[in-house]
Design an enzyme around this catalytic site. Sequence first.
Site, mmCIF file in Angstrom:
data_model
loop_
_atom_site.group_PDB
_atom_site.id
_atom_site.type_symbol
_atom_site.label_atom_id
_atom_site.label_comp_id
_atom_site.label_asym_id
_atom_site.label_seq_id
_atom_site.Cartn_x
_atom_site.Cartn_y
_atom_site.Cartn_z
ATOM 1 N N PHE A 1 -15.071 -78.219 51.620
ATOM 2 C CA PHE A 1 -13.715 -79.026 50.923
ATOM 3 C C PHE A 1 -13.613 -78.482 49.573
ATOM 4 O O PHE A 1 -14.537 -78.872 48.570
ATOM 5 C CB PHE A 1 -13.731 -80.341 51.068
ATOM 6 C CG PHE A 1 -12.681 -81.309 51.114
ATOM 7 C CD1 PHE A 1 -12.216 -81.672 52.099
ATOM 8 C CD2 PHE A 1 -12.010 -81.220 49.778
ATOM 9 C CE1 PHE A 1 -10.800 -82.422 51.970
ATOM 10 C CE2 PHE A 1 -10.770 -81.975 49.551
ATOM 11 C CZ PHE A 1 -10.471 -82.647 50.874
ATOM 12 N N ASP B 1 -12.220 -85.544 44.020
ATOM 13 C CA ASP B 1 -13.287 -86.189 44.888
ATOM 14 C C ASP B 1 -14.838 -85.841 44.292
ATOM 15 O O ASP B 1 -14.957 -84.459 43.994
ATOM 16 C CB ASP B 1 -13.175 -85.661 46.383
ATOM 17 C CG ASP B 1 -13.561 -86.818 47.182
ATOM 18 O OD1 ASP B 1 -14.927 -87.094 47.150
ATOM 19 O OD2 ASP B 1 -12.804 -87.212 48.073
ATOM 20 N N ASN C 1 -2.235 -78.617 43.788
ATOM 21 C CA ASN C 1 -3.440 -78.499 44.070
ATOM 22 C C ASN C 1 -3.560 -77.522 45.449
ATOM 23 O O ASN C 1 -2.775 -77.895 46.237
ATOM 24 C CB ASN C 1 -4.148 -79.831 44.400
ATOM 25 C CG ASN C 1 -4.070 -81.016 43.078
ATOM 26 O OD1 ASN C 1 -4.873 -80.383 42.245
ATOM 27 N ND2 ASN C 1 -3.658 -82.056 43.240
ATOM 28 N N PHE D 1 -2.383 -86.217 49.432
ATOM 29 C CA PHE D 1 -3.776 -86.428 50.220
ATOM 30 C C PHE D 1 -3.933 -85.359 50.994
ATOM 31 O O PHE D 1 -3.145 -85.417 52.197
ATOM 32 C CB PHE D 1 -3.930 -87.599 50.447
ATOM 33 C CG PHE D 1 -4.415 -88.506 49.399
ATOM 34 C CD1 PHE D 1 -5.633 -89.046 49.131
ATOM 35 C CD2 PHE D 1 -3.147 -89.321 48.588
ATOM 36 C CE1 PHE D 1 -5.786 -89.958 48.184
ATOM 37 C CE2 PHE D 1 -3.328 -90.258 47.678
ATOM 38 C CZ PHE D 1 -4.626 -90.624 47.282
#
Length: 346
Positions: free
Chosen positions: A26, A79, A128, A324
């Site tokens: 990720f 995150d 992003n 998200f």
Amino acid sequence: MQLPEFPYLYGKPKGQALLRVQPDDFVVEETLSFTPTGAGEHLLLFIEKIGQNTQFVAKQLADIVGCKARQVSYAGLKDRHAVTRQWFCVPFPIKQEPDWLNWQIEGCRILQVTRHQRRLRLGAIAHNSFHLRLRDLSAPQELEQRLELVQQGVPNYYGEQRFGRDGGNLALAERLFNGGSITDRQIRGLALSAARSFLFNTQLARRLELGVFNTLLQGEVVQLDGSGSVFKVDQPDEVLLQRLALFDLHPTAALAGCGEPLVQGEALEFEQQSLHNWQHWVDALIALNMRAERRAVRLVPRQLQWRREGQDICLSFQLYAGCFATAVLRELVNYQDVQRHQAPLD
């Protein structure tokens, strides 16, 4: 507080997969919405971090340069359970040259340093970029079929991380709304943000349930794609519906707070009905002087690409700030987020 399972646009996936078996499954990288000037009293640092949250890095930077933690800013929270590359900003005297090559922060690498004339503001992100690996797919063909579908947009849900482990942030909000107090400003902010996010998801879920996700209601407020600009639609016409089909604009839902509702007519009635069971939360957010805002209900992943590697699939796509990746992933596959279940949430 137990979170409901919000409805899916393309039906709940049947396939299973593992997410974040290791941190580099990720990867997230910020692109700023401006070009740094290269001069000024603010130092911009592009930092890669693994296993650390954004606030921890900000605190370490404050200690290194000798400023207060509140003087360190960043464009967005990232995150802990990932490889993330993001920008931080610290005040630094113009006449001093930073010895940043010798700055050490656990789990971090400083990739780039430049100067800027202004402090970095939250949300100053063009997009992003995500690079993800889903492992051990049980139904790779179904996932590839769904990858074609999600290019037409997905529900712009707030991700589960916004609500804390087992909805803990929502439980804090309920306590606050029932007369309790939260003295820590950061925790209080998390609780209020979680409450507004939950109410937004509730409105979005209702649109899906009633089949009006890709529809413009009379009196709707729409948002231009990739922009915070919104305008009201008194009555949908062919031109607006064409722009909707081309993803140039998106319907919105309310982020509850103070201020007159921008929506009118059918759209206003729809929002009021959607939030009827949560009116005490709406009233509490107003009483706490949260400012009402709008957020697009539809999210379109940009530059979506994928490739198969055995029983894994590697994805890459871009999302606008505040969106998200899990909103995209949930429409693709039933994923088990390995790191998030093994470690405490930020």
